[in-house]
Scaffold this active site. Sequence first.
Site, PDB file in Angstrom:
ATOM      1  N   ARG A   1     -25.962   8.349 -26.049  1.00  0.00           N
ATOM      2  CA  ARG A   1     -26.964   7.589 -26.551  1.00  0.00           C
ATOM      3  C   ARG A   1     -28.301   8.504 -26.223  1.00  0.00           C
ATOM      4  O   ARG A   1     -28.658   9.018 -25.290  1.00  0.00           O
ATOM      5  CB  ARG A   1     -27.167   6.329 -25.805  1.00  0.00           C
TER       6      ARG A   1
ATOM      7  N   ARG B   1     -28.361 -11.825 -16.667  1.00  0.00           N
ATOM      8  CA  ARG B   1     -27.282 -11.237 -16.031  1.00  0.00           C
ATOM      9  C   ARG B   1     -26.424 -11.652 -15.044  1.00  0.00           C
ATOM     10  O   ARG B   1     -25.564 -11.041 -14.640  1.00  0.00           O
ATOM     11  CB  ARG B   1     -27.974  -9.462 -15.778  1.00  0.00           C
TER      12      ARG B   1
ATOM     13  N   ARG C   1     -22.630   0.721 -13.729  1.00  0.00           N
ATOM     14  CA  ARG C   1     -23.025  -0.367 -14.589  1.00  0.00           C
ATOM     15  C   ARG C   1     -22.131  -1.134 -15.335  1.00  0.00           C
ATOM     16  O   ARG C   1     -22.053  -2.426 -15.333  1.00  0.00           O
ATOM     17  CB  ARG C   1     -23.955   0.321 -15.773  1.00  0.00           C
TER      18      ARG C   1
ATOM     19  N   LYS D   1     -26.445  -3.990 -28.346  1.00  0.00           N
ATOM     20  CA  LYS D   1     -27.488  -5.195 -27.994  1.00  0.00           C
ATOM     21  C   LYS D   1     -28.652  -4.904 -28.580  1.00  0.00           C
ATOM     22  O   LYS D   1     -29.387  -5.742 -29.355  1.00  0.00           O
ATOM     23  CB  LYS D   1     -27.610  -5.950 -26.707  1.00  0.00           C
TER      24      LYS D   1
ATOM     25  N   ARG E   1     -31.515   8.300 -21.234  1.00  0.00           N
ATOM     26  CA  ARG E   1     -31.913   7.754 -20.003  1.00  0.00           C
ATOM     27  C   ARG E   1     -30.990   8.230 -18.750  1.00  0.00           C
ATOM     28  O   ARG E   1     -30.217   8.232 -18.864  1.00  0.00           O
ATOM     29  CB  ARG E   1     -31.466   6.052 -20.370  1.00  0.00           C
TER      30      ARG E   1
END
Length: 207
Positions: free
Chosen positions: A122, A88, A164, A13, A153
Amino acid sequence: MKLVFLGPPGAGKGTQAEKICQEMSIPHISTGDMLRSAIASATPTGLRAKAFVETGALVPDEVLIDMVRDRLNEADCANGYLLDGFPRTVHQAQALDEIKAPDMVVDMEVEDEHLLSRLTGRRVCRACQGTFHISTLKDENVCPSCGGELYRRKDDAPETIQNRLNVYHTQTAPLIDFYRRAGKLAPVNGEGTPEEVTAAILRALRG
Ligand code: AMP
């Protein structure tokens, strides 16, 4: 154009939002980026959000709704916005309809089995916030775009990722139906190359 990007964590995204915002001259509003910056500056919102963000849980709706309402009332949102990471929950989506309802919702579809490797690999730049995957990096610590320091992160740790994904499936995925029923949903296959996905999004937006 008022746009929402929906999709699981790791669907791309943020990467796609950057490109689409340049193309359409609208601001990119990432609630995750806003929260991480509030946490880094230890603002009252940041202090409230920290434990939720670090464990991959959702920050309470009222915190997010107030934050997004303030942001959408800023001058640069006069001609539209691209929301990445909000709403969300169905409650957040109902609140957004009251604030400034989106025209279209792009749902980026990626299978869970591909998300895990995308998220564990990532890296994010501390300076420009760009996101990269280790498979494309010469040096895992240096941003190929601005030379800044790359980091992983905290919530991209393998033990947090599953949480998540569970949160996404139980609390966020119901929004797919919410927006389909409103006639605003544009499903896009998020599994191609970044260029293919951008082209598919632009096709969906231009109808
Ligand atoms: P993201 O960068 O979009 O993956 O968001 C990182 C984290 O910020 C999420 O796992 C949540 O803890 C929090 N967060 C971001 N957006 C929202 C939202 N709309 N509602 C609740 N929590 C959020």
